[in-house]
Design an enzyme around this catalytic site. Structure first.
Site, PDB file in Angstrom:
ATOM      1  N   GLY A  54      43.206 -12.353 -53.518  1.00 35.16           N
ATOM      2  CA  GLY A  54      42.073 -12.964 -54.214  1.00 35.16           C
ATOM      3  C   GLY A  54      40.778 -12.825 -53.434  1.00 35.16           C
ATOM      4  O   GLY A  54      40.676 -13.283 -52.298  1.00 35.16           O
ATOM      5  N   GLU A  68      27.505 -27.740 -69.841  1.00 35.99           N
ATOM      6  CA  GLU A  68      26.587 -26.619 -69.630  1.00 35.99           C
ATOM      7  C   GLU A  68      26.586 -25.671 -70.827  1.00 35.99           C
ATOM      8  O   GLU A  68      25.529 -25.231 -71.288  1.00 35.99           O
ATOM      9  CB  GLU A  68      26.969 -25.871 -68.340  1.00 35.99           C
ATOM     10  CG  GLU A  68      26.622 -26.671 -67.089  1.00 35.99           C
ATOM     11  CD  GLU A  68      27.295 -26.167 -65.805  1.00 35.99           C
ATOM     12  OE1 GLU A  68      27.000 -26.743 -64.752  1.00 35.99           O
ATOM     13  OE2 GLU A  68      28.107 -25.227 -65.859  1.00 35.99           O
ATOM     14  N   GLY A 102      37.945 -14.199 -54.375  1.00 37.54           N
ATOM     15  CA  GLY A 102      37.045 -15.232 -54.911  1.00 37.54           C
ATOM     16  C   GLY A 102      36.407 -15.997 -53.761  1.00 37.54           C
ATOM     17  O   GLY A 102      36.282 -15.495 -52.640  1.00 37.54           O
ATOM     18  N   PHE A 103      36.007 -17.241 -54.043  1.00 39.62           N
ATOM     19  CA  PHE A 103      35.319 -18.034 -53.029  1.00 39.62           C
ATOM     20  C   PHE A 103      36.169 -18.226 -51.780  1.00 39.62           C
ATOM     21  O   PHE A 103      35.688 -18.101 -50.655  1.00 39.62           O
ATOM     22  CB  PHE A 103      34.927 -19.395 -53.602  1.00 39.62           C
ATOM     23  CG  PHE A 103      33.761 -19.325 -54.532  1.00 39.62           C
ATOM     24  CD1 PHE A 103      32.477 -19.211 -54.031  1.00 39.62           C
ATOM     25  CD2 PHE A 103      33.939 -19.367 -55.898  1.00 39.62           C
ATOM     26  CE1 PHE A 103      31.384 -19.153 -54.881  1.00 39.62           C
ATOM     27  CE2 PHE A 103      32.859 -19.302 -56.760  1.00 39.62           C
ATOM     28  CZ  PHE A 103      31.580 -19.196 -56.250  1.00 39.62           C
ATOM     29  N   GLY A 104      37.446 -18.563 -51.975  1.00 44.49           N
ATOM     30  CA  GLY A 104      38.306 -18.826 -50.827  1.00 44.49           C
ATOM     31  C   GLY A 104      38.613 -17.562 -50.045  1.00 44.49           C
ATOM     32  O   GLY A 104      38.392 -17.480 -48.832  1.00 44.49           O
ATOM     33  N   ASP A 123      41.495 -23.203 -55.760  1.00 41.88           N
ATOM     34  CA  ASP A 123      42.012 -23.801 -56.996  1.00 41.88           C
ATOM     35  C   ASP A 123      43.526 -23.782 -57.106  1.00 41.88           C
ATOM     36  O   ASP A 123      44.111 -24.565 -57.848  1.00 41.88           O
ATOM     37  CB  ASP A 123      41.443 -23.035 -58.213  1.00 41.88           C
ATOM     38  CG  ASP A 123      39.990 -23.382 -58.478  1.00 41.88           C
ATOM     39  OD1 ASP A 123      39.416 -24.170 -57.703  1.00 41.88           O
ATOM     40  OD2 ASP A 123      39.433 -22.852 -59.468  1.00 41.88           O
ATOM     41  N   ALA A 149      34.030 -24.870 -55.949  1.00 39.19           N
ATOM     42  CA  ALA A 149      33.714 -23.766 -55.052  1.00 39.19           C
ATOM     43  C   ALA A 149      33.603 -24.213 -53.586  1.00 39.19           C
ATOM     44  O   ALA A 149      34.163 -23.539 -52.698  1.00 39.19           O
ATOM     45  CB  ALA A 149      32.437 -23.073 -55.513  1.00 39.19           C
TER      46      ALA A 149
END
Ligand SMILES: Cc1cc2nc3c(=O)[nH]c(=O)nc-3n(C[C@H](O)[C@H](O)[C@H](O)COP(=O)(O)OP(=O)(O)OC[C@H]3O[C@@H](n4cnc5c(N)ncnc54)[C@H](O)[C@@H]3O)c2cc1C
Length: 443
Positions: A11, A171, A13-15, A300, A317
């Site tokens: 992954g 949003e 992503g952010f992590g 997550d 995040a």
């Protein structure tokens, strides 16, 4: 085969990306595996879905982020499973990757809470494909409504239902309403802002439940000012080609957006480790999978319960970012045989935006809403965006939209019945019993 220790990160992503960047220059070989070629800034996905930003403004190729890190390589592919005994990750290509440390940071997918069949009539918001699909459906609905002569069909075409009153739902509802009323309605001769209906459905009796009740009330007021109809304390019982059934009433709609929650990606189940009831991977105080100190799970996908707390950290995040950096520090410490220190999350607060000059922010005992909150929200999102080019692009687009009331990214590249055909109102939603455009989220 390199004799150096191997770190495999599933992954980007952010992590995952923060773990990789934290290991820049460390005496290890790092392999990042991701099934997408880009890192995605999900908090701004709703702006791609509502024509505010182009996809390229919120996504950046993973290779370009770690391109200057000589100890890091990127593999485009899907991790199918992990052999925890042999310490190997199996990819969909059939290849395997050996590891000394594994960081599992594969994130979450849309959760339909057991109603997977609804996925064919609603679109979640988890990746760029979802966002582009929503954008095109909204724009095509306006095109079809402009040509439609039947009143009921026209009404349905200009009705948009958003399910879920968390930050994403708030949003989305605010942004669709704003797009319709302040941007699109002006440009269509036969559409008036009063024709547009955006309905936000939430099962709880208030929006934004993680926020203080006064901020929830403020968010509700700000949404109402934007013309969003709130259905609080109401439950969606079905989603069909015709629209959403809310508290037994069918709301005919051209688009139903599913913003009701996420669950860990299915890789979590294939790890063969302890999961929580929500399907998250149980981890210890060092973000390591129980019984496997060399396998970290972060972001997550993981259920990290801070010492003294009963609930796991939320899917945000900053949690993934801080855990990614922590794991990198821990691996560096392991290399020097240092004792591990537990992960401590620094909570800087939560925020959600509702529309132009509208937002809510809660940070410790400090709360604010309206313009100040919106500026704080914008500042934080620019700071957290990865890549200088992306920051400049987003800032420019926002300033342009603020001054001109225009949305620059209103392209439709996929017409339902071929490039020469005008969109028919009936092409926007599949006929009952058929399979329509589906979200790419549930994987
Ligand atoms: C619409 C939306 C709005 C949000 N807004 C906010 C916000 O305002 N503030 C906030 O703090 N948080 C927000 N979040 C949550 C935040 O984006 C997540 O908490 C964060 O992305 C989690 O980081 P992660 O590294 O765990 O997973 P992700 O960032 O999701 O990264 C997971 C990566 O793993 C890859 N992957 C998945 N499965 C596999 C596999 N089998 N093999 C290889 N690769 C795989 C994916 O392609 C992805 O790149 C939002 C999320 C969404 C969807």
């Amino acid at each position: 085969m390199s004799q150096r220790k191997q770190v495999v990160i599933i992954g980007g992503g952010f992590g995952g990306l923060n773990a990789a960047r934290g290991l820049d220059g460390a005496d290890v070989d790092i392999t990042i595996v991701d099934r997408e070629n880009h890192h995605l800034f999900q908090p701004l996905l709703y702006q791609v879905a509502t024509s505010g930003l182009s996809p390229g403004a919120i996504a950046v190729p993973i290779r370009s982020v770690v391109g200057r890190q000589p100890n890091t390589r990127v593999v485009l592919g899907e991790a199918l499973g992990v052999d925890l005994t042999r310490k190997e990750v199996t990819l969909s290509s059939g290849a395997t990757l050996r590891y000394d440390w594994l960081v599992v940071a594969a994130g979450a997918k849309t959760n339909f809470f057991g109603n997977e069949h609804w996925a064919q009539h609603t679109i979640g918001l988890k990746n760029l494909r979802d966002a582009i699909q929503i954008r095109e459906r909204v724009l095509l609905a306006f095109e079809a409504a402009e040509q439609e002569t039947d009143d009921a069909t026209r009404k349905r075409l200009l009705t948009f239902v958003v399910i879920g009153g968390g930050p994403t739902g708030v949003e989305m509802a605010g942004a669709i309403s704003e797009l319709g009323r302040t941007v699109l309605a002006d440009e269509y001769q036969r559409i008036h802002s009063s024709d547009i209906r955006v309905i936000l459905v939430e099962m709880a009796t208030r929006l934004l439940t993680p926020f203080r009740p006064d901020l929830s009330a403020s968010a509700a007021d700000q949404l109402r000012e934007l013309g969003v109809e709130l259905r609080l304390g109401q439950r969606v019982t079905d989603v069909t080609a015709a629209g959403a059934v809310v508290n037994g009433e069918l709301i005919p709609a051209s688009l139903v957006v599913w913003a009701s929650g996420v669950q860990p990606v299915s890789l979590a189940q294939r790890l063969g480790v302890q999961l929580t009831r929500r399907g998250q991977v149980r981890v210890d105080g060092n973000c390591a999978v129980l019984g496997h100190p060399d396998v970290f799970c972060i972001g997550d996908m993981a259920a990290f319960i801070p010492a003294g707390a009963t609930d796991a950290l939320p899917g945000l995040a900053p949690v993934a970012i801080q855990q990614g950096r922590y794991v990198a520090r821990t691996i560096r410490g392991d290399l020097r045989s240092m004792a591990r220190k537990p992960f401590v999350y620094v909570d800087k607060g939560i925020m959600a935006t509702i529309g132009r000059s509208r937002a809510v922010v809660q940070s410790g005992v400090l709360t604010t809403s309206g313009l100040l909150a919106w500026l704080a929200w914008g500042f934080v999102h620019i700071v957290y965006l990865i890549g200088f080019r992306n920051r400049v692009m987003v800032l420019f687009e926002w300033m342009w939209a603020y001054v001109t009331y225009k949305r620059g990214t209103r392209l439709v590249t996929h017409l339902p019945r071929g490039a020469d055909a005008l969109p028919s109102p009936h092409a926007l939603a599949p006929a009952p019993g058929t399979t329509g455009p589906t979200s790419s989220s549930p994987r």
